[in-house]
Design a protein around this motif. Structure first.
Motif, PDB file in Angstrom:
ATOM      1  N   UNK A 129      15.423   6.128 -18.495  1.00 54.59           N
ATOM      2  CA  UNK A 129      16.098   7.517 -17.718  1.00 54.59           C
ATOM      3  C   UNK A 129      16.361   7.295 -16.468  1.00 54.59           C
ATOM      4  N   UNK A 130      16.751   8.190 -15.873  1.00 50.21           N
ATOM      5  CA  UNK A 130      17.469   8.387 -14.298  1.00 50.21           C
ATOM      6  C   UNK A 130      16.025   9.104 -13.421  1.00 50.21           C
ATOM      7  N   UNK A 131      15.923   8.275 -12.366  1.00 46.73           N
ATOM      8  CA  UNK A 131      14.846   8.900 -11.588  1.00 46.73           C
ATOM      9  C   UNK A 131      15.119   8.970 -10.156  1.00 46.73           C
ATOM     10  N   UNK A 132      14.618   9.998  -9.603  1.00 45.77           N
ATOM     11  CA  UNK A 132      14.449  10.070  -7.926  1.00 45.77           C
ATOM     12  C   UNK A 132      13.147   9.390  -7.680  1.00 45.77           C
ATOM     13  N   UNK A 135       0.825  -1.251  -0.094  1.00 42.56           N
ATOM     14  CA  UNK A 135      -0.082  -0.023   0.215  1.00 42.56           C
ATOM     15  C   UNK A 135       0.798   1.172  -0.119  1.00 42.56           C
ATOM     16  N   UNK A 136       2.015   1.173  -0.493  1.00 39.66           N
ATOM     17  CA  UNK A 136       2.967   2.368  -0.540  1.00 39.66           C
ATOM     18  C   UNK A 136       2.863   3.049  -1.974  1.00 39.66           C
ATOM     19  N   UNK A 137       2.572   4.513  -2.023  1.00 37.30           N
ATOM     20  CA  UNK A 137       2.690   5.140  -3.150  1.00 37.30           C
ATOM     21  C   UNK A 137       4.137   5.349  -3.499  1.00 37.30           C
ATOM     22  N   UNK A 138       4.476   4.900  -4.846  1.00 35.28           N
ATOM     23  CA  UNK A 138       5.981   5.017  -5.186  1.00 35.28           C
ATOM     24  C   UNK A 138       6.001   5.750  -6.401  1.00 35.28           C
ATOM     25  N   UNK A 139       6.598   6.951  -6.408  1.00 38.97           N
ATOM     26  CA  UNK A 139       6.709   8.039  -7.479  1.00 38.97           C
ATOM     27  C   UNK A 139       8.190   7.731  -7.957  1.00 38.97           C
ATOM     28  N   UNK A 140       8.257   7.897  -9.409  1.00 39.65           N
ATOM     29  CA  UNK A 140       9.718   7.894  -9.879  1.00 39.65           C
ATOM     30  C   UNK A 140       9.767   9.239 -10.691  1.00 39.65           C
ATOM     31  N   UNK A 176      11.658  10.570   6.004  1.00 36.54           N
ATOM     32  CA  UNK A 176      11.674  11.636   5.038  1.00 36.54           C
ATOM     33  C   UNK A 176      12.969  11.463   4.008  1.00 36.54           C
ATOM     34  N   UNK A 177      13.750  10.532   4.337  1.00 36.28           N
ATOM     35  CA  UNK A 177      14.894  10.075   3.481  1.00 36.28           C
ATOM     36  C   UNK A 177      14.653   9.320   2.412  1.00 36.28           C
ATOM     37  N   UNK A 178      13.205   8.925   2.555  1.00 37.18           N
ATOM     38  CA  UNK A 178      12.601   8.101   1.272  1.00 37.18           C
ATOM     39  C   UNK A 178      11.643   8.631   0.604  1.00 37.18           C
ATOM     40  N   UNK A 179      11.408   9.940   0.929  1.00 39.20           N
ATOM     41  CA  UNK A 179      10.261  10.683   0.192  1.00 39.20           C
ATOM     42  C   UNK A 179      10.554  12.253   0.145  1.00 39.20           C
ATOM     43  N   UNK A 180      10.530  13.161   0.951  1.00 37.79           N
ATOM     44  CA  UNK A 180      10.813  14.360   0.754  1.00 37.79           C
ATOM     45  C   UNK A 180      12.062  14.662   0.501  1.00 37.79           C
TER      46      UNK A 180
END
Length: 169
Positions: free
Chosen positions: A120-123, A79-84, A138-142
């Protein structure tokens, strides 16, 4: 070459014409794929980055599938939202991809309305809230330190993909 020059302008804080050492910490995607973009001397230059990007473009593939796994303290994170988010230096053509992890912590990242994502290269940012409170550090999102390279020969899951092992503490 424009992407290489833009990357150097953004991340080369000591102005030596390369992205290396602590500078790579500011670009998690390049840090992840460093070996694919470094020159013969092991340094990422505008030219070596442009050459690496040109290798993806030779494939002429617009969209590819990219699966990822996310664990928290060695357990699947459901249930985690993952954004690249593509690195800015790639330009506006490379689009953000996202997905939500299943019960096993896996998901396929997709551009909205597509079956996959672009090379591509993604954050990468991982978010999960419970009762309106963010549960991921925060070290995994913001302030993410997670990077993803989606390109031929990248990662162990096809053209990209990754396993992100997050820690709650």
């Amino acid at each position: 070459m424009a992407a290489g020059n833009a990357a150097i302008a953004e991340y080369d804080t000591n102005h030596d014409g390369t992205i290396s050492g602590k500078e790579l910490d500011k670009c998690p995607a390049l840090k992840t794929g460093e070996k694919h973009y470094a020159d013969a001397a092991g340094k990422i230059t505008a030219e070596s980055l442009a050459e690496g990007i040109a290798r993806w473009q030779e494939n002429r593939i617009a969209i590819t599938r990219c699966g990822i796994m996310v664990t928290m303290d060695a357990k699947p994170l459901a249930g985690a939202a993952v954004t690249a988010e593509p690195e800015k230096f790639l330009g506006p053509e490379v689009q953000t991809a996202a997905g939500v992890t299943d019960l096993h912590g896996g998901c396929t990242l997709r551009i909205p309305g597509q079956i996959g994502m672009q090379y591509g290269l993604y954050r990468v940012r991982v978010r999960k809230s419970v009762e309106g409170k963010e549960t991921i550090r925060a070290r995994y999102n913001a302030k993410t330190e997670l990077g993803l390279e989606v390109a031929p020969g990248a990662g162990g899951l096809g053209v990209g993909g990754a396993i992100f092992n997050l820690k709650s503490q």
